[in-house]
Design a protein around this motif. Structure first.
Motif, short mmCIF file in Angstrom:
data_model
loop_
_atom_site.label_atom_id
_atom_site.label_comp_id
_atom_site.label_asym_id
_atom_site.label_seq_id
_atom_site.Cartn_x
_atom_site.Cartn_y
_atom_site.Cartn_z
N THR A 153 0.82 -1.36 0.06
CA THR A 153 -0.01 -0.15 0.14
C THR A 153 0.83 1.17 -0.02
O THR A 153 0.45 2.42 -0.42
CB THR A 153 -1.17 -0.16 1.24
N ARG A 154 1.91 1.18 0.46
CA ARG A 154 2.82 2.31 0.46
C ARG A 154 3.53 2.54 -0.83
O ARG A 154 3.87 3.80 -0.97
CB ARG A 154 4.06 2.12 1.41
N LEU A 155 3.14 1.87 -2.04
CA LEU A 155 3.51 2.22 -3.36
C LEU A 155 2.50 1.93 -4.12
O LEU A 155 2.31 0.84 -4.91
CB LEU A 155 4.89 1.37 -3.68
N PRO A 156 1.28 2.72 -4.06
CA PRO A 156 0.17 2.36 -4.73
C PRO A 156 0.50 2.30 -6.27
O PRO A 156 1.11 3.09 -6.90
CB PRO A 156 -0.90 3.35 -4.46
N GLY A 157 0.08 1.41 -7.07
CA GLY A 157 -0.03 1.18 -8.47
C GLY A 157 1.23 0.45 -8.84
O GLY A 157 1.63 0.31 -10.03
N THR A 158 2.07 0.10 -7.92
CA THR A 158 3.53 -0.78 -8.24
C THR A 158 3.17 -1.99 -8.03
O THR A 158 2.56 -2.55 -7.03
CB THR A 158 4.36 0.01 -7.64
N VAL A 159 3.45 -2.94 -9.02
CA VAL A 159 3.42 -4.27 -8.78
C VAL A 159 4.93 -4.97 -8.90
O VAL A 159 5.66 -4.40 -10.00
CB VAL A 159 2.27 -4.95 -9.97
N PHE A 160 5.23 -5.81 -8.18
CA PHE A 160 6.52 -6.53 -8.36
C PHE A 160 6.12 -8.04 -8.58
O PHE A 160 5.24 -8.49 -8.05
CB PHE A 160 7.12 -6.52 -6.87
N THR A 161 6.72 -8.51 -9.86
CA THR A 161 6.27 -9.94 -10.01
C THR A 161 7.56 -10.64 -10.91
O THR A 161 8.14 -10.11 -11.64
CB THR A 161 5.08 -9.59 -11.08
#
Length: 172
Positions: free
Chosen positions: A38-46
């Motif tokens: 939640t601290r990096l909204p819109g960021t996905v690590f995959t």
């Protein structure tokens, strides 16, 4: 991702997963990890494999988490820490918000599966097996979900979650 836009998930990805950080390249048979915070909204690590459909599935899942983090606040819905519900996906007990979060995000991935599975069936059996597993886990969660969904005081949000779950169950 073109395939996500083509199948109706473009706005979700554009708004809730515009930043993608690719981690490990893996083989289809490997466990893939994707996550967001939640601290990096819109960021996905995959993690990723050589398949745009699998990447799209994981991005849709994580974008769904971002969306559901914001949706209750936008609808003035709050959840207490109780009741606690069993999460089939993590094999742990979660509070209602976390449980509903999982049902929403995994429903989105279950909806996407059939849209891509015919293209993937012959060359990506692991992907299809994962989608089948998601449907089974969602069915296992239905009894608890019936109770948890009553905690959503916003009719439109409750209906949106219920429709996604119903669509996922029809898809798997």
């Amino acid at each position: 991702m073109d395939s996500s836009h083509k199948h109706g998930f473009g706005d979700l990805l554009d708004e809730h997963a515009p930043i993608i950080c690719l981690l490990e390249r893996r083989e289809m048979r490997d466990t893939l990890f994707s996550w967001s915070i939640t601290r990096l909204p819109g960021t996905v690590f995959t993690d990723h494999v050589d398949s745009p459909e699998v990447l799209a599935r994981d991005l849709i899942h994580e974008a769904g988490h971002h969306w559901f983090t914001d949706a209750p606040n936008a609808a003035s819905v709050s959840f207490s820490e109780n009741p606690s519900l069993y999460s089939q996906w993590r094999n742990i007990i979660l509070h209602a918000f976390g449980f509903l979060h999982a049902c929403w995000a995994f429903s989105l991935t279950a909806i996407t599966g059939p849209r891509w599975s015919t293209r993937l069936l012959l060359r990506r059996r692991a992907f299809c097996a994962t989608m089948t597993d998601q449907g089974r886990l969602l069915r296992d969660a239905l009894l608890a979900l019936a109770d948890a969904v009553t905690l959503i005081t916003s009719g439109p949000l409750r209906n949106q979650l219920s429709k996604a779950v119903e669509a996922a169950l029809r898809s798997t």
